[in-house]
Design a protein around this motif. Structure first.
Motif, PDB file in Angstrom:
ATOM      1  N   VAL A 109       8.165  -9.247  63.927  1.00  0.00           N
ATOM      2  CA  VAL A 109       7.922  -8.784  62.582  1.00  0.00           C
ATOM      3  C   VAL A 109       9.620  -8.312  61.976  1.00  0.00           C
ATOM      4  O   VAL A 109      10.137  -8.732  61.174  1.00  0.00           O
ATOM      5  N   PRO A 110      10.237  -7.436  62.905  1.00  0.00           N
ATOM      6  CA  PRO A 110      11.504  -6.771  62.850  1.00  0.00           C
ATOM      7  C   PRO A 110      12.650  -8.172  62.527  1.00  0.00           C
ATOM      8  O   PRO A 110      13.582  -8.006  61.520  1.00  0.00           O
ATOM      9  N   MET A 112      11.813 -10.800  61.524  1.00  0.00           N
ATOM     10  CA  MET A 112      11.676 -11.983  60.153  1.00  0.00           C
ATOM     11  C   MET A 112      12.359 -11.018  58.933  1.00  0.00           C
ATOM     12  O   MET A 112      12.615 -11.799  58.192  1.00  0.00           O
ATOM     13  N   ILE A 113      12.381  -9.665  59.196  1.00  0.00           N
ATOM     14  CA  ILE A 113      12.994  -9.062  57.952  1.00  0.00           C
ATOM     15  C   ILE A 113      14.478  -8.604  58.059  1.00  0.00           C
ATOM     16  O   ILE A 113      15.122  -8.326  57.228  1.00  0.00           O
ATOM     17  N   SER A 114      14.786  -8.910  59.378  1.00  0.00           N
ATOM     18  CA  SER A 114      16.158  -8.265  59.611  1.00  0.00           C
ATOM     19  C   SER A 114      17.388  -9.145  58.807  1.00  0.00           C
ATOM     20  O   SER A 114      18.303  -8.562  58.486  1.00  0.00           O
ATOM     21  N   LEU A 116      17.313 -10.453  55.860  1.00  0.00           N
ATOM     22  CA  LEU A 116      17.263 -10.189  54.499  1.00  0.00           C
ATOM     23  C   LEU A 116      17.810  -8.691  54.451  1.00  0.00           C
ATOM     24  O   LEU A 116      18.729  -8.379  53.537  1.00  0.00           O
ATOM     25  N   LEU A 117      17.481  -7.803  55.469  1.00  0.00           N
ATOM     26  CA  LEU A 117      18.001  -6.596  55.472  1.00  0.00           C
ATOM     27  C   LEU A 117      19.652  -6.475  55.591  1.00  0.00           C
ATOM     28  O   LEU A 117      20.383  -5.665  54.807  1.00  0.00           O
ATOM     29  N   TYR A 120      21.434  -7.538  52.390  1.00  0.00           N
ATOM     30  CA  TYR A 120      21.482  -6.453  51.791  1.00  0.00           C
ATOM     31  C   TYR A 120      22.344  -5.284  51.719  1.00  0.00           C
ATOM     32  O   TYR A 120      23.060  -4.985  51.001  1.00  0.00           O
TER      33      TYR A 120
END
Length: 163
Positions: A109-110, A112-114, A116-117, A120
């Motif tokens: 899960v991390p 998957m979003i790392s 994009l983060l 940003y």
């Protein structure tokens, strides 16, 4: 390719061996805070690489090796903790599979979003966020330490030679 194809697997193997041996000698409770520091150390290196815009391939390669080594040491501790959790279970295999699945999900899960983060906020802030997110784990370590005790520690006996 060299970093993740050669250096990384070697660091992972070495980290697993060192982590397992360290747990074997000291026990889980004795080293839990050290493991926490080892696991989070690579984030500090990545912050420094980002802040100082390091482009030295040796330093980057060393940081990747430290990250993979640290992950492997931490994962060996997780495996020992899972053994502790399932040792008295009637369904050891099922419970072990569940805990390992939880570990994979907690990693997936991390990841998957790392990306994009990071795009940003940038690398320096990304790894700073990672370190800040790790802070609430510290009180849990005390509870884990209390529950697990020195599980994993094995008494080392000197070899007796009789004449």
């Amino acid at each position: 390719g060299f970093a993740y194809g050669t250096v990384s697997p070697l660091a992972i193997i070495f980290g697993g061996m060192i982590g397992g041996y360290y747990l074997y000698r000291k026990g889980f409770a004795s080293i839990i805070y050290i493991l926490y520091a080892i696991i989070n150390l690579p984030h500090v290196f990545y912050i420094l690489l980002a802040v100082f815009h390091v482009d030295n391939h040796i330093l980057i390669l060393l940081s990747i090796a430290i990250e993979q080594f640290s992950f492997s040491v931490g994962f060996s501790a997780y495996i020992v903790f899972v053994y502790f959790m399932v040792k008295d279970s009637k369904y050891k295999t099922a419970h072990y599979a569940f805990f390992m699945g939880a570990a994979l999900l907690a990693r997936m899960v991390p990841v998957m979003i790392s990306g994009l983060l990071q795009e940003y906020v940038g690398y320096a802030w990304f790894f700073t966020i990672v370190l800040v997110i790790a802070i609430p784990i510290i009180p849990l370590l005390k509870k884990v330490k209390k529950v697990a005790g020195d599980y994993g520690k094995t008494e080392v006996r000197e070899l007796e030679i009789s004449h």
